[in-house]
Design a protein around this motif. Structure first.
Motif, PDB file in Angstrom:
ATOM      1  N   ALA B   9       0.840  -1.202   0.000  1.00  0.00           N
ATOM      2  CA  ALA B   9       0.000   0.000   0.000  1.00  0.00           C
ATOM      3  C   ALA B   9       0.872   1.247   0.000  1.00  0.00           C
ATOM      4  N   LEU B  10       1.931   1.209   0.821  1.00  0.00           N
ATOM      5  CA  LEU B  10       2.841   2.357   0.879  1.00  0.00           C
ATOM      6  C   LEU B  10       3.500   2.590  -0.482  1.00  0.00           C
ATOM      7  N   LEU B  11       3.853   1.473  -1.103  1.00  0.00           N
ATOM      8  CA  LEU B  11       4.506   1.570  -2.412  1.00  0.00           C
ATOM      9  C   LEU B  11       3.591   2.261  -3.413  1.00  0.00           C
ATOM     10  N   PHE B  12       2.294   1.879  -3.373  1.00  0.00           N
ATOM     11  CA  PHE B  12       1.349   2.488  -4.310  1.00  0.00           C
ATOM     12  C   PHE B  12       1.144   3.961  -4.014  1.00  0.00           C
ATOM     13  N   MET B  13       1.277   4.312  -2.719  1.00  0.00           N
ATOM     14  CA  MET B  13       1.124   5.727  -2.386  1.00  0.00           C
ATOM     15  C   MET B  13       2.246   6.569  -2.977  1.00  0.00           C
ATOM     16  N   LEU B  14       3.375   5.906  -3.286  1.00  0.00           N
ATOM     17  CA  LEU B  14       4.505   6.646  -3.848  1.00  0.00           C
ATOM     18  C   LEU B  14       4.341   6.898  -5.353  1.00  0.00           C
ATOM     19  N   VAL B  15       3.413   6.130  -5.952  1.00  0.00           N
ATOM     20  CA  VAL B  15       3.284   6.212  -7.407  1.00  0.00           C
ATOM     21  C   VAL B  15       3.086   7.643  -7.911  1.00  0.00           C
ATOM     22  N   PRO B  16       2.193   8.426  -7.299  1.00  0.00           N
ATOM     23  CA  PRO B  16       2.017   9.794  -7.812  1.00  0.00           C
ATOM     24  C   PRO B  16       3.307  10.599  -7.812  1.00  0.00           C
ATOM     25  N   PHE B  17       4.159  10.359  -6.829  1.00  0.00           N
ATOM     26  CA  PHE B  17       5.425  11.103  -6.784  1.00  0.00           C
ATOM     27  C   PHE B  17       6.341  10.664  -7.914  1.00  0.00           C
ATOM     28  N   ALA B  18       6.336   9.341  -8.163  1.00  0.00           N
ATOM     29  CA  ALA B  18       7.186   8.821  -9.223  1.00  0.00           C
ATOM     30  C   ALA B  18       6.723   9.337 -10.585  1.00  0.00           C
ATOM     31  N   LEU B  19       5.410   9.517 -10.717  1.00  0.00           N
ATOM     32  CA  LEU B  19       4.876   9.959 -12.006  1.00  0.00           C
ATOM     33  C   LEU B  19       5.082  11.450 -12.226  1.00  0.00           C
ATOM     34  N   ALA B  20       5.196  12.184 -11.119  1.00  0.00           N
ATOM     35  CA  ALA B  20       5.360  13.624 -11.255  1.00  0.00           C
ATOM     36  C   ALA B  20       6.662  13.895 -11.992  1.00  0.00           C
ATOM     37  N   ASP B  21       6.537  14.499 -13.144  1.00  0.00           N
ATOM     38  CA  ASP B  21       7.711  14.743 -13.972  1.00  0.00           C
ATOM     39  C   ASP B  21       8.454  15.953 -13.432  1.00  0.00           C
ATOM     40  N   ASP B  22       9.745  15.793 -13.167  1.00  0.00           N
ATOM     41  CA  ASP B  22      10.434  16.934 -12.581  1.00  0.00           C
ATOM     42  C   ASP B  22      10.789  17.995 -13.615  1.00  0.00           C
ATOM     43  N   ALA B  23      10.426  17.730 -14.889  1.00  0.00           N
ATOM     44  CA  ALA B  23      10.587  18.792 -15.884  1.00  0.00           C
ATOM     45  C   ALA B  23       9.523  19.866 -15.703  1.00  0.00           C
ATOM     46  N   ARG B  24       8.465  19.523 -15.029  1.00  0.00           N
ATOM     47  CA  ARG B  24       7.386  20.491 -14.818  1.00  0.00           C
ATOM     48  C   ARG B  24       7.746  21.424 -13.676  1.00  0.00           C
ATOM     49  N   ASP B  25       8.057  22.630 -14.000  1.00  0.00           N
ATOM     50  CA  ASP B  25       8.311  23.588 -12.954  1.00  0.00           C
ATOM     51  C   ASP B  25       6.975  24.239 -12.631  1.00  0.00           C
ATOM     52  N   VAL B  26       6.920  24.853 -11.493  1.00  0.00           N
ATOM     53  CA  VAL B  26       5.676  25.507 -11.125  1.00  0.00           C
ATOM     54  C   VAL B  26       5.751  26.964 -11.558  1.00  0.00           C
ATOM     55  N   TYR B  27       4.927  27.302 -12.533  1.00  0.00           N
ATOM     56  CA  TYR B  27       4.848  28.677 -12.978  1.00  0.00           C
ATOM     57  C   TYR B  27       3.428  29.166 -12.753  1.00  0.00           C
ATOM     58  N   GLY B  28       3.314  30.390 -12.305  1.00  0.00           N
ATOM     59  CA  GLY B  28       1.979  30.948 -12.110  1.00  0.00           C
ATOM     60  C   GLY B  28       1.572  31.755 -13.334  1.00  0.00           C
ATOM     61  N   PHE B  29       0.322  31.592 -13.748  1.00  0.00           N
ATOM     62  CA  PHE B  29      -0.169  32.354 -14.904  1.00  0.00           C
ATOM     63  C   PHE B  29      -1.436  33.095 -14.531  1.00  0.00           C
ATOM     64  N   GLU B  30      -1.612  34.264 -15.162  1.00  0.00           N
ATOM     65  CA  GLU B  30      -2.799  35.058 -14.881  1.00  0.00           C
ATOM     66  C   GLU B  30      -4.046  34.417 -15.463  1.00  0.00           C
ATOM     67  N   SER B  31      -3.875  33.799 -16.618  1.00  0.00           N
ATOM     68  CA  SER B  31      -5.053  33.220 -17.261  1.00  0.00           C
ATOM     69  C   SER B  31      -4.660  31.927 -17.945  1.00  0.00           C
ATOM     70  N   GLN B  32      -5.691  31.180 -18.333  1.00  0.00           N
ATOM     71  CA  GLN B  32      -5.426  29.926 -19.013  1.00  0.00           C
ATOM     72  C   GLN B  32      -4.830  30.176 -20.395  1.00  0.00           C
ATOM     73  N   ALA B  33      -5.251  31.278 -21.006  1.00  0.00           N
ATOM     74  CA  ALA B  33      -4.704  31.612 -22.327  1.00  0.00           C
ATOM     75  C   ALA B  33      -3.198  31.821 -22.236  1.00  0.00           C
ATOM     76  N   GLN B  34      -2.755  32.501 -21.166  1.00  0.00           N
ATOM     77  CA  GLN B  34      -1.326  32.730 -20.958  1.00  0.00           C
ATOM     78  C   GLN B  34      -0.592  31.399 -20.810  1.00  0.00           C
ATOM     79  N   GLU B  35      -1.210  30.519 -20.042  1.00  0.00           N
ATOM     80  CA  GLU B  35      -0.558  29.233 -19.810  1.00  0.00           C
ATOM     81  C   GLU B  35      -0.446  28.445 -21.109  1.00  0.00           C
ATOM     82  N   GLN B  36      -1.512  28.516 -21.916  1.00  0.00           N
ATOM     83  CA  GLN B  36      -1.474  27.811 -23.198  1.00  0.00           C
ATOM     84  C   GLN B  36      -0.418  28.405 -24.117  1.00  0.00           C
TER      85      GLN B  36
END
Lengths: 178, 162
Positions: B9-36
């Motif tokens: 069960a613990l192993l499965f709880m780690l799955v979301p972390f493993a899937l999180a791609d570290d290429a994705r940085d957290v950027y804030g955008f004013e609108s969805q159009a900006q993000e797109q």
């Protein structure tokens, strides 16, 4: 007329062969710098050896220099270091070091241990000058002429062969003008 | 059994972390159009280090720097052309997945059109030629036709002469 058309596939094959053959042995990872013929980008960064001393692109003015981009995290930089020391000491080449995305203390220990081939060392911990230069993989070595214009970039290790074949002719050519 | 179930069960709880791609940085955008806009920009720019990836997919430090620069320039209100231009000035035309149409790249852009056009010409040539031969050369002349029907009717006297 029809006979001639029969040779079309042969001609196409020969042309394709020549094009493909010309590509053999070229390193696709080596890109020409976009800055060739342009001045070194402006920067204000501190001296690696002296936090209080600010350096600008004026360090390139007056004589031909090599600009070597390195970091202690870069294994290939260690490979080429002895050759850089050799170039600086035996050949009297002026080398400016750009310590790229590194830690000042680590870099100083490295130079202390392995020798310091750099007449000037620029400290660029955030990689801002490196980014403006288009550095995509250390080590990179640029030939900068006496006016501070980028003349050549070599990506990868500099050794005796690279010096003799690629860099020395340029250093000599741009050195003559001054 | 219980222990291994918990471990699993613990192993499965780690799955979301493993899937999180570290290429994705957290950027804030004013609108969805900006993000797109950001996403489309970074997917059109090519990583100079890992040459068959765009900077959106690449984990190379240089791609991260490039994404940050795109984000910074976007926040400063730069246009798409200015942003791509700034990166081309540093890294060269190479970073464009969609190269500009100019004298060096015109062949690159024109080749598909040239090939399609050439194919159309060949097809048109084949059609025209077959039409022309239909009209100008009927399969059999009247004389041949008469001979053929005589042969088919069982009169063999013509055969040897043919």
């Amino acid at each position: 007329m029809k006979r001639i058309l029969l040779f079309v596939p042969l001609v196409l094959a020969v042309v394709l062969g020549v094009v493909l053959f010309a590509g053999i042995g070229k390193d696709p990872n080596e890109l020409e710098s976009a800055l060739i013929g342009k001045p070194v980008p402006e920067f204000v960064l501190t001296d690696l050896h002296d936090e209080g001393r600010e350096l600008t692109r004026d360090v390139f003015k007056g004589q031909v220099s090599l600009l070597n981009v390195w970091g202690t995290w870069c294994p290939a930089c260690r490979d080429e270091h002895a050759d850089l020391v050799w170039l600086a000491e035996e050949k009297g080449v002026r080398i400016v070091g750009l310590n790229y995305k590194d830690n000042r203390d680590d870099a100083l220990v490295w130079l202390d241990r392995l020798g310091d081939p750099y007449q000037v060392s620029i400290y660029d911990p955030r990689g801002s000058l490196g980014f403006d230069l288009g550095v995509y993989g250390a080590p990179e070595t640029y030939v900068i002429d006496a006016e501070g214009i980028v003349r050549y970039r070599h990506v990868g290790v500099v050794n005796e062969k690279v010096w003799e074949q690629e860099i020395k002719p340029l250093v000599e050519r741009y050195g003559e003008k001054t | 059994m219980l222990r291994s179930t918990i471990a699993l069960a613990l192993l499965f709880m780690l799955v979301p972390f493993a899937l999180a791609d570290d290429a994705r940085d957290v950027y804030g955008f004013e609108s969805q159009a900006q993000e797109q806009r950001f996403q489309s920009l970074i997917s059109e720019l090519r990583c100079p280090k890992c040459q068959n990836q765009n900077i959106a997919d690449s984990n190379a430090p240089i791609s991260k720097d490039m994404r940050e620069e795109v984000y910074r320039m976007m926040s400063d209100g730069a246009s798409n052309e200015e942003i791509v231009g700034a990166l081309v000035d540093r890294f060269g035309e190479f970073v464009r997945y969609k190269p500009e149409v100019d004298s060096r790249t015109i062949l690159l852009w024109a080749t598909p059109a040239i090939v399609v056009f050439g194919g159309l010409l060949v097809v048109a040539g084949i059609i025209i030629r077959s039409r022309r031969s239909d009209q100008s050369e009927p399969a059999l002349t009247d004389e041949e036709r008469a001979r053929a029907s005589r042969i088919l009717d069982g009169d063999d006297s013509d055969r040897s002469s043919g």
